[in-house]
Design an enzyme around this catalytic site. Structure first.
Site, PDB file in Angstrom:
ATOM      1  N   GLN A   1      13.960  39.248  18.125  1.00  0.00           N
ATOM      2  CA  GLN A   1      13.019  38.131  17.330  1.00  0.00           C
ATOM      3  C   GLN A   1      12.829  37.637  19.002  1.00  0.00           C
ATOM      4  O   GLN A   1      13.184  36.300  19.524  1.00  0.00           O
ATOM      5  CB  GLN A   1      13.074  37.293  16.266  1.00  0.00           C
ATOM      6  CG  GLN A   1      13.242  38.072  14.674  1.00  0.00           C
ATOM      7  CD  GLN A   1      13.164  36.546  13.202  1.00  0.00           C
ATOM      8  OE1 GLN A   1      14.307  36.458  14.020  1.00  0.00           O
ATOM      9  NE2 GLN A   1      12.814  37.106  12.858  1.00  0.00           N
TER      10      GLN A   1
ATOM     11  N   CYS B   1      16.776  30.839  12.946  1.00  0.00           N
ATOM     12  CA  CYS B   1      17.105  29.295  12.600  1.00  0.00           C
ATOM     13  C   CYS B   1      17.729  28.195  12.315  1.00  0.00           C
ATOM     14  O   CYS B   1      18.668  27.056  12.942  1.00  0.00           O
ATOM     15  CB  CYS B   1      15.805  28.733  11.448  1.00  0.00           C
ATOM     16  SG  CYS B   1      15.813  30.282  10.021  1.00  0.00           S
TER      17      CYS B   1
ATOM     18  N   HIS C   1      11.874  27.480  18.093  1.00  0.00           N
ATOM     19  CA  HIS C   1      12.454  26.736  16.683  1.00  0.00           C
ATOM     20  C   HIS C   1      12.072  25.897  17.346  1.00  0.00           C
ATOM     21  O   HIS C   1      12.496  24.513  18.299  1.00  0.00           O
ATOM     22  CB  HIS C   1      13.571  26.942  16.067  1.00  0.00           C
ATOM     23  CG  HIS C   1      13.597  27.965  15.104  1.00  0.00           C
ATOM     24  ND1 HIS C   1      14.306  28.359  15.570  1.00  0.00           N
ATOM     25  CD2 HIS C   1      13.151  27.881  14.009  1.00  0.00           C
ATOM     26  CE1 HIS C   1      14.665  29.572  14.638  1.00  0.00           C
ATOM     27  NE2 HIS C   1      13.661  29.495  13.823  1.00  0.00           N
TER      28      HIS C   1
ATOM     29  N   ASP D   1      11.922  34.736  19.584  1.00  0.00           N
ATOM     30  CA  ASP D   1      12.110  33.491  18.149  1.00  0.00           C
ATOM     31  C   ASP D   1      11.979  32.046  18.832  1.00  0.00           C
ATOM     32  O   ASP D   1      12.345  31.587  19.820  1.00  0.00           O
ATOM     33  CB  ASP D   1      13.309  33.215  17.650  1.00  0.00           C
ATOM     34  CG  ASP D   1      13.643  33.178  15.874  1.00  0.00           C
ATOM     35  OD1 ASP D   1      12.186  32.563  15.816  1.00  0.00           O
ATOM     36  OD2 ASP D   1      14.288  32.941  14.779  1.00  0.00           O
TER      37      ASP D   1
ATOM     38  N   ARG E   1      18.888  42.806   9.102  1.00  0.00           N
ATOM     39  CA  ARG E   1      18.265  42.803   7.439  1.00  0.00           C
ATOM     40  C   ARG E   1      18.448  44.132   6.554  1.00  0.00           C
ATOM     41  O   ARG E   1      18.357  44.844   7.809  1.00  0.00           O
ATOM     42  CB  ARG E   1      17.255  42.317   7.768  1.00  0.00           C
ATOM     43  CG  ARG E   1      17.027  40.554   8.341  1.00  0.00           C
ATOM     44  CD  ARG E   1      15.367  40.215   8.184  1.00  0.00           C
ATOM     45  NE  ARG E   1      15.299  39.063   9.014  1.00  0.00           N
ATOM     46  CZ  ARG E   1      14.136  38.552   9.137  1.00  0.00           C
ATOM     47  NH1 ARG E   1      13.005  39.343   8.444  1.00  0.00           N
ATOM     48  NH2 ARG E   1      14.205  37.562  10.126  1.00  0.00           N
TER      49      ARG E   1
ATOM     50  N   HIS F   1       8.491  27.096  13.085  1.00  0.00           N
ATOM     51  CA  HIS F   1       9.250  28.667  13.378  1.00  0.00           C
ATOM     52  C   HIS F   1       8.442  29.448  14.312  1.00  0.00           C
ATOM     53  O   HIS F   1       7.309  29.911  13.794  1.00  0.00           O
ATOM     54  CB  HIS F   1      10.035  29.265  12.016  1.00  0.00           C
ATOM     55  CG  HIS F   1      10.900  28.788  11.011  1.00  0.00           C
ATOM     56  ND1 HIS F   1      11.815  29.269  11.361  1.00  0.00           N
ATOM     57  CD2 HIS F   1      10.504  27.823  10.501  1.00  0.00           C
ATOM     58  CE1 HIS F   1      12.380  28.523  10.578  1.00  0.00           C
ATOM     59  NE2 HIS F   1      11.769  27.622   9.790  1.00  0.00           N
TER      60      HIS F   1
END
Length: 646
Positions: free
Chosen positions: A384, A337, A388, A386, A366, A518
């Site tokens: 991910q 993000c 946004h 991902d 992580r 998200h």
RNA sequence: GCCGACGUAGCUCAGGGGUAGAGCGUUUCCUUGGUAAGGAAGAGGUCACGGGUUCAAAUCCCGUCGUUGGCUCCA
């Protein structure tokens, strides 16, 4: 007389003090034999509890979830008694029923219990059960209850009782055993015919890692031996679907000690599968108005200080990367993000430009606790899917609903039907866990609940499960061992736009703050593939599977023709390979079956002459001798019927 | 990170104080086959790693690493 209302709406009169069992007997002897638990006015009662007033009564048998709960909870008493007899001086704590069975948390003191001890525990517990002891509840004053457990030196039960009100404390007795218990038992121990201790594990007292660690003994029980056998077979079957086992067998991924814990290595077939999943989503995202972006794997530490991630996770995560320059530190990105925010912030926007939807298959790192790592479902480096979305507050509801549609499309196309939806909101009692303004939190939580409701989603609300910067809607799926995993997630965030000072110009010519969504429909590619593997047992949908067909020449003489077939399948965009090994057809078929290849194409003399292929489907179905064109049509049809358009 | 279990050939696993076994796979040869295992021979292991006990350790003990079932955690 009292009036008892049954679930079918019928009302019957009974003498005051009649028990649920009496009511059951009045309906039929058969029912009375099978009733093992009951609830009266929505409160669990014993089958022998005298009913003193009018009310609604529900009777439960083994076939009801509530009946099983009473059965397993009752078994936990028996197992606790067995443990006390086998290991004198242990301290019992709590022993509830769970989804499949029960557990009892025990402080074993000097004793250690391991798998080797299970048979003895089971034997002892069964002996006790066979004694057909009645479960008898009795009220105990707080003082007496405390005295009882202080006398035993059991500080855990004392702590439990201290938190209870005088007058609501009950003990349950059976045989020589007594336990603090609020009730909900089957009539007697004799109904328990089969008991299996499944495993032992450490568990912190009251779930707090600062407390002493107890030993949790897991078990399950059944009213028939046969049901236990069936249950154990089911567990065996589930193990065969374990993605770690299938991933190895199908050569999808591996791990290396040298590379590091929790860092998956995707093998060619796995990478191909993953690539195909990514293409599938990219296509849908393009239609939904997303734009792809690409960002690096690291970012300056300050970036995460601004986002709040550093404060929240910094010390428990991968430590900063240093450079020759003093004080310069970078972090492996744990989230995409902040990078996407900087992309948004690279130019000014009018409200007319919004929403902006930036998508990236972004790999993040992580440092998960070592004890948490598990196959591909919990790893330290993962990608991910991902994106946004930056939008105006007015657009939030619509955008959120569009993301729900996309997520449902993804889950639906891949055959996930048994997912659950969970709205995770903050725990108002622990404000220190979250950042941002409570008003914004309220808005965000309401936005999610509204959107989910309008979409007709069946969801549960979980307090305290929100991310630190905002609430979320998660789609959860169970793995082969029955554990729930989060796949897709959609989160509403007012906080990061504020922290990064994001703005757009509104119709009023003033600057406003956008809202962020998200979202990741797969969640992570790693976890998604893992659960897809377990869900399908490795029999992936035809459009996704790495090898769609394998050509099996009957003998070496037919290899040339096999190559020809392969070429023409390639022209039809069918992914196939040829098994040219010096083996019998039977063996080649067996191995293709084990590799779960959807189509086996046998080519021999007859096929070569007529220019056909003999098609066998995975599982054994014979589709006959057909032309390559016919086969290609068949494959195409099957793909089109499973892969819906978005 | 914590508690328990486990770590033996590429894979699945047996064994267990006297320096290693099976099946599958792999290699070579024979066989040229029709819908879930054709035959023969061979190669392949510092028994995770490091210490200790012992005349002797893969085996017992301790530590480390990894895997695993839970717990705690999960941006």
């Amino acid at each position: 007389m009292i009036k008892i209302t049954l679930p079918d709406g019928s009302v019957k009169e009974f003498e005051q003090g009649s028990s649920p069992m009496d009511v059951a007997r009045s309906i039929s002897e058969g029912l009375a034999r099978n009733v093992i638990s009951a609830s009266f006015n929505d409160t669990v009662v014993e089958t022998v509890t005298p009913l003193m007033e009018d009310g609604n009564l529900v009777l439960y048998t083994w076939n009801d979830a509530a009946g099983k709960k009473a059965f397993w909870h009752s078994t936990s008493h028996v197992v606790a008694q067995a443990l006390e007899e086998l290991y004198p001086g242990i301290k019992l704590t709590i022993g509830p029923a769970i989804e499949n069975g029960f557990y009892y948390d025990v402080d074993f003191g000097e004793h250690t219990v391991s798998e080797k001890d299970f048979p003895a525990i089971e034997k002892k517990a069964l002996e006790i059960a066979r004694g057909k002891h009645d479960y008898k509840m009795r009220e105990v004053s707080k003082a007496d209850a405390l005295a009882y457990y202080n006398n035993q030196g059991n500080e855990y039960k004392v702590e439990l009782i201290e938190n209870l009100e005088d007058g609501e404390i009950t003990f349950c007795d059976h045989d020589t055993f007594t336990d603090l218990c609020r009730g909900g038992h089957i009539p007697n121990t004799g109904i328990i015919k089969a008991i299996k201790i499944l495993n032992v594990a450490g568990a912190y007292w009251r779930g707090d890692e600062n407390n002493p660690q107890l030993t949790r003994v897991y078990g399950i029980s059944f009213p028939k031996q046969k049901e236990l056998t069936e249950y154990l077979q089911l567990l065996e079957e589930a193990k065969k679907r374990d993605h770690r086992k299938l991933g190895k067998e199908l050569e999808l991924f591996t791990f290396s000690q040298r590379v590091g814990q929790g860092l998956p290595l995707w093998l060619p077939k796995g990478a191909e599968l993953r690539e195909r999943l990514e293409q599938f989503l990219k296509k849908a995202q393009k239609k939904a108005g997303y734009e792809m972006v690409v960002t690096p794997h690291v970012g300056q530490k300050e970036l995460y200080i601004t986002s709040g991630h550093y404060e929240k996770y910094g010390e428990d995560s991968f430590q900063p990367i240093r450079t020759p320059k003093a004080d310069e530190e970078f972090l492996l990105k744990p989230m995409n993000c902040p990078h996407h925010i900087e992309i948004f912030d690279s130019r000014p926007y009018s409200y007319k430009d919004l929403p902006k939807r930036y998508a990236e298959f972004g790999t993040v790192y992580r440092y998960e606790q070592s004890g948490e790592l598990h196959g591909l479902t919990r790893v330290r480096g993962f990608t991910q899917d991902d994106a946004h979305i930056f939008c105006t507050p007015d657009q939030l509801n619509e955008e959120f609903k569009n993301v729900i549609d996309l997520s449902l499309y993804v889950l639906g196309s891949l055959g996930f039907e048994n997912f659950t939806a969970q709205v995770s909101v903050r725990d108002p009692e622990k404000p220190e866990k979250y950042i941002g303004d409570p008003d914004n939190w309220d808005k965000a939580e309401q936005a999610i609940i509204d959107a989910a409701t309008e979409k007709g989603l069946d969801f549960v609300v979980e307090k305290g499960e929100a991310a630190f910067y905002g609430p979320k809607l998660d789609f959860m799926v169970k793995d082969a061992l029955g554990r729930s995993w989060q796949l897709g997630t959609i989160q509403v965030d007012y906080n990061l736009p504020e922290r990064f000072g994001l703005t757009y110009k509104g119709s009023d010519n003033e600057l406003h703050q956008p809202v962020m969504i998200h979202r990741a429909p797969f969640g992570s590619m790693e976890r998604f593939v893992a659960l897809l593997l377990e869900h399908t047992g490795g029999n992936f949908p035809l459009w996704l599977i790495p090898d769609q067909a394998i050509i099996l020449p009957v003998s070496e003489k037919h290899e040339k023709y096999a190559e020809k077939v392969l070429k023409s399948l390639e022209n039809h965009e069918i992914r196939a390979l040829v098994d040219k090994r010096n083996e019998t057809v039977g063996k080649k078929i067996r191995e293709a079956e084990l590799k779960k290849i959807p189509f086996m194409l046998i080519v021999g003399e007859e096929e070569e002459e007529k220019g056909t292929i003999a098609v066998r489907r995975h599982g054994g179905e014979d589709l006959g001798k057909i032309s390559i064109e016919e086969f290609a049509g068949l494959v195409e049809n099957e793909i089109n019927s499973t892969l819906k358009s978005f």
